[in-house]
Scaffold this motif. Structure first.
Motif, PDB file in Angstrom:
ATOM      1  N   PHE A  64       0.819  -1.207   0.000  1.00  0.00           N
ATOM      2  CA  PHE A  64       0.000   0.000   0.000  1.00  0.00           C
ATOM      3  C   PHE A  64       0.860   1.266   0.000  1.00  0.00           C
ATOM      4  O   PHE A  64       0.700   2.135  -0.861  1.00  0.00           O
ATOM      5  N   TRP A  65       1.773   1.388   0.971  1.00  0.00           N
ATOM      6  CA  TRP A  65       2.490   2.644   1.128  1.00  0.00           C
ATOM      7  C   TRP A  65       3.508   2.905   0.029  1.00  0.00           C
ATOM      8  O   TRP A  65       3.624   4.037  -0.448  1.00  0.00           O
ATOM      9  N   PHE A  66       4.228   1.881  -0.373  1.00  0.00           N
ATOM     10  CA  PHE A  66       5.263   2.129  -1.375  1.00  0.00           C
ATOM     11  C   PHE A  66       4.746   2.057  -2.804  1.00  0.00           C
ATOM     12  O   PHE A  66       5.049   2.927  -3.610  1.00  0.00           O
ATOM     13  N   ARG A  67       3.979   1.058  -3.122  1.00  0.00           N
ATOM     14  CA  ARG A  67       3.557   0.881  -4.511  1.00  0.00           C
ATOM     15  C   ARG A  67       2.291   1.667  -4.842  1.00  0.00           C
ATOM     16  O   ARG A  67       2.213   2.306  -5.880  1.00  0.00           O
ATOM     17  N   GLU A  68       1.302   1.602  -3.958  1.00  0.00           N
ATOM     18  CA  GLU A  68       0.047   2.287  -4.261  1.00  0.00           C
ATOM     19  C   GLU A  68       0.118   3.781  -3.956  1.00  0.00           C
ATOM     20  O   GLU A  68      -0.264   4.603  -4.789  1.00  0.00           O
ATOM     21  N   ILE A  69       0.583   4.137  -2.773  1.00  0.00           N
ATOM     22  CA  ILE A  69       0.620   5.561  -2.412  1.00  0.00           C
ATOM     23  C   ILE A  69       1.819   6.253  -3.057  1.00  0.00           C
ATOM     24  O   ILE A  69       1.649   7.216  -3.809  1.00  0.00           O
ATOM     25  N   LEU A  70       3.043   5.807  -2.787  1.00  0.00           N
ATOM     26  CA  LEU A  70       4.212   6.507  -3.311  1.00  0.00           C
ATOM     27  C   LEU A  70       4.262   6.472  -4.835  1.00  0.00           C
ATOM     28  O   LEU A  70       4.382   7.513  -5.481  1.00  0.00           O
ATOM     29  N   ALA A  71       4.147   5.291  -5.430  1.00  0.00           N
ATOM     30  CA  ALA A  71       4.290   5.163  -6.881  1.00  0.00           C
ATOM     31  C   ALA A  71       2.988   5.360  -7.648  1.00  0.00           C
ATOM     32  O   ALA A  71       3.006   5.504  -8.866  1.00  0.00           O
ATOM     33  N   GLY A  72       1.856   5.326  -6.952  1.00  0.00           N
ATOM     34  CA  GLY A  72       0.571   5.530  -7.617  1.00  0.00           C
ATOM     35  C   GLY A  72       0.074   4.336  -8.411  1.00  0.00           C
ATOM     36  O   GLY A  72      -0.807   4.476  -9.257  1.00  0.00           O
ATOM     37  N   GLU A  73       0.601   3.150  -8.124  1.00  0.00           N
ATOM     38  CA  GLU A  73       0.140   1.952  -8.825  1.00  0.00           C
ATOM     39  C   GLU A  73      -1.260   1.576  -8.341  1.00  0.00           C
ATOM     40  O   GLU A  73      -1.582   1.753  -7.165  1.00  0.00           O
ATOM     41  N   GLU A  74      -2.061   1.064  -9.243  1.00  0.00           N
ATOM     42  CA  GLU A  74      -3.379   0.558  -8.875  1.00  0.00           C
ATOM     43  C   GLU A  74      -3.271  -0.956  -8.789  1.00  0.00           C
ATOM     44  O   GLU A  74      -3.141  -1.631  -9.805  1.00  0.00           O
ATOM     45  N   ASP A  96      10.399  13.962  -2.159  1.00  0.00           N
ATOM     46  CA  ASP A  96       9.454  13.729  -3.252  1.00  0.00           C
ATOM     47  C   ASP A  96       8.081  13.373  -2.701  1.00  0.00           C
ATOM     48  O   ASP A  96       7.971  12.569  -1.762  1.00  0.00           O
ATOM     49  N   LEU A  97       7.058  13.951  -3.310  1.00  0.00           N
ATOM     50  CA  LEU A  97       5.683  13.660  -2.889  1.00  0.00           C
ATOM     51  C   LEU A  97       5.147  12.447  -3.629  1.00  0.00           C
ATOM     52  O   LEU A  97       5.497  12.186  -4.782  1.00  0.00           O
ATOM     53  N   SER A  98       4.264  11.745  -2.951  1.00  0.00           N
ATOM     54  CA  SER A  98       3.658  10.536  -3.510  1.00  0.00           C
ATOM     55  C   SER A  98       2.697  10.867  -4.645  1.00  0.00           C
ATOM     56  O   SER A  98       2.131  11.953  -4.700  1.00  0.00           O
ATOM     57  N   GLN A  99       2.515   9.878  -5.514  1.00  0.00           N
ATOM     58  CA  GLN A  99       1.523   9.994  -6.578  1.00  0.00           C
ATOM     59  C   GLN A  99       0.117   9.837  -6.004  1.00  0.00           C
ATOM     60  O   GLN A  99      -0.805  10.504  -6.426  1.00  0.00           O
ATOM     61  N   GLY A 100      -0.025   8.917  -5.055  1.00  0.00           N
ATOM     62  CA  GLY A 100      -1.307   8.701  -4.405  1.00  0.00           C
ATOM     63  C   GLY A 100      -1.472   9.627  -3.215  1.00  0.00           C
ATOM     64  O   GLY A 100      -0.511  10.253  -2.754  1.00  0.00           O
ATOM     65  N   VAL A 101      -2.698   9.729  -2.734  1.00  0.00           N
ATOM     66  CA  VAL A 101      -2.990  10.612  -1.606  1.00  0.00           C
ATOM     67  C   VAL A 101      -3.656   9.822  -0.489  1.00  0.00           C
ATOM     68  O   VAL A 101      -4.203   8.747  -0.703  1.00  0.00           O
ATOM     69  N   GLY A 102      -3.611  10.397   0.701  1.00  0.00           N
ATOM     70  CA  GLY A 102      -4.260   9.796   1.853  1.00  0.00           C
ATOM     71  C   GLY A 102      -5.723  10.175   1.932  1.00  0.00           C
ATOM     72  O   GLY A 102      -6.265  10.826   1.032  1.00  0.00           O
ATOM     73  N   SER A 103      -6.362   9.798   3.021  1.00  0.00           N
ATOM     74  CA  SER A 103      -7.799  10.058   3.181  1.00  0.00           C
ATOM     75  C   SER A 103      -8.119  11.555   3.223  1.00  0.00           C
ATOM     76  O   SER A 103      -9.230  11.956   2.904  1.00  0.00           O
ATOM     77  N   ALA A 104      -7.141  12.383   3.577  1.00  0.00           N
ATOM     78  CA  ALA A 104      -7.353  13.835   3.589  1.00  0.00           C
ATOM     79  C   ALA A 104      -7.110  14.449   2.215  1.00  0.00           C
ATOM     80  O   ALA A 104      -7.202  15.670   2.057  1.00  0.00           O
ATOM     81  N   GLY A 105      -6.799  13.612   1.228  1.00  0.00           N
ATOM     82  CA  GLY A 105      -6.598  14.102  -0.126  1.00  0.00           C
ATOM     83  C   GLY A 105      -5.230  14.706  -0.387  1.00  0.00           C
ATOM     84  O   GLY A 105      -5.023  15.359  -1.396  1.00  0.00           O
ATOM     85  N   LYS A 106      -4.285  14.496   0.526  1.00  0.00           N
ATOM     86  CA  LYS A 106      -2.955  15.086   0.383  1.00  0.00           C
ATOM     87  C   LYS A 106      -1.903  13.990   0.188  1.00  0.00           C
ATOM     88  O   LYS A 106      -2.005  12.909   0.763  1.00  0.00           O
ATOM     89  N   PRO A 107      -0.854  14.323  -0.595  1.00  0.00           N
ATOM     90  CA  PRO A 107       0.225  13.361  -0.792  1.00  0.00           C
ATOM     91  C   PRO A 107       1.169  13.334   0.416  1.00  0.00           C
ATOM     92  O   PRO A 107       1.109  14.211   1.278  1.00  0.00           O
ATOM     93  N   PHE A 108       2.031  12.346   0.434  1.00  0.00           N
ATOM     94  CA  PHE A 108       3.020  12.153   1.492  1.00  0.00           C
ATOM     95  C   PHE A 108       4.404  12.228   0.863  1.00  0.00           C
ATOM     96  O   PHE A 108       4.584  11.807  -0.279  1.00  0.00           O
ATOM     97  N   ASN A 109       5.396  12.697   1.611  1.00  0.00           N
ATOM     98  CA  ASN A 109       6.743  12.582   1.072  1.00  0.00           C
ATOM     99  C   ASN A 109       7.338  11.247   1.524  1.00  0.00           C
ATOM    100  O   ASN A 109       6.817  10.586   2.431  1.00  0.00           O
ATOM    101  N   LEU A 110       8.398  10.833   0.857  1.00  0.00           N
ATOM    102  CA  LEU A 110       9.013   9.535   1.169  1.00  0.00           C
ATOM    103  C   LEU A 110       9.514   9.495   2.603  1.00  0.00           C
ATOM    104  O   LEU A 110       9.422   8.468   3.261  1.00  0.00           O
ATOM    105  N   ARG A 111      10.007  10.610   3.116  1.00  0.00           N
ATOM    106  CA  ARG A 111      10.479  10.670   4.508  1.00  0.00           C
ATOM    107  C   ARG A 111       9.345  10.270   5.463  1.00  0.00           C
ATOM    108  O   ARG A 111       9.547   9.497   6.392  1.00  0.00           O
ATOM    109  N   TRP A 112       8.143  10.787   5.232  1.00  0.00           N
ATOM    110  CA  TRP A 112       6.995  10.460   6.078  1.00  0.00           C
ATOM    111  C   TRP A 112       6.665   8.965   5.957  1.00  0.00           C
ATOM    112  O   TRP A 112       6.388   8.305   6.962  1.00  0.00           O
TER     113      TRP A 112
END
Length: 170
Positions: free
Chosen positions: A67-77, A125-141
């Motif tokens: 979830f965090w690396f492939r779906e959120i960070l990379a934006g893979e479905e 770098d910000l993620s391609q995917g976003v969290g429930s608040a609609g905002k991206p995450f950086n890799l550090r987070w």
């Protein structure tokens, strides 16, 4: 219980190697918690009727890695590996056919995929995917969250392992 291939994170590393070191340390700590147990022991519920098992915990963290690396960070479905709409906690729903060999193989493949995705990003770098608040995450987070996720669940794994065979530590 014998330690898996795990080394202490460097005490003087730069930020990224420090974060990666701590995440790998906690990943291998979980492997150590599972080492030497049979498939039946890995499927043994911690406190019935709770379905919480060491094998289920590894499956859960496999989903978390994905979830965090492939779906959120990379934006893979990607589809979930174990969870479904009918069983949203399917990662913890282990059966007699679930084995350590199969579970560990999928978990290690997701960790390898996570490392590959992360290698293509800088910490800011910000993620391609976003969290429930609609905002991206950086890799550090994401790294910090994953360290927290593993550390918390390794505490659970300590208790489950002690209940299964009395082993403590590591």
């Amino acid at each position: 219980m014998t330690p898996a291939e795990r080394s202490e994170p460097a005490i003087d590393a730069a930020e990224r190697p420090m974060l990666e070191g701590w995440l790998d340390y906690h990943r291998e700590t979980l492997a150590t918690k599972c080492a030497g147990l049979t498939d039946a022991q890995l499927r043994e519920a911690s406190v019935p009727p709770s379905p919480f098992t060491l094998l289920g915990l590894v499956r859960h963290l496999t989903e978390v890695e994905r979830f965090w690396f492939r779906e959120i960070l990379a934006g893979e479905e990607l589809p979930d590996l174990y969870c479904t709409e009918e069983d949203p906690d399917g990662d913890f729903s282990v059966t007699e056919s679930d084995t350590w060999a199969g579970t560990e193989s999928v978990w290690r493949a997701e960790m390898a995929a996570a490392r590959k995705v992360a290698a293509d990003h800088r910490l800011d770098d910000l993620s391609q995917g976003v969290g429930s608040a609609g905002k991206p995450f950086n890799l550090r987070w994401i790294y910090t969250h994953m360290i927290e996720e593993y550390a918390r669940h390794n505490g659970h794994a300590d208790l489950v392992r002690e209940r299964v065979d009395g082993a403590t530590g590591v």
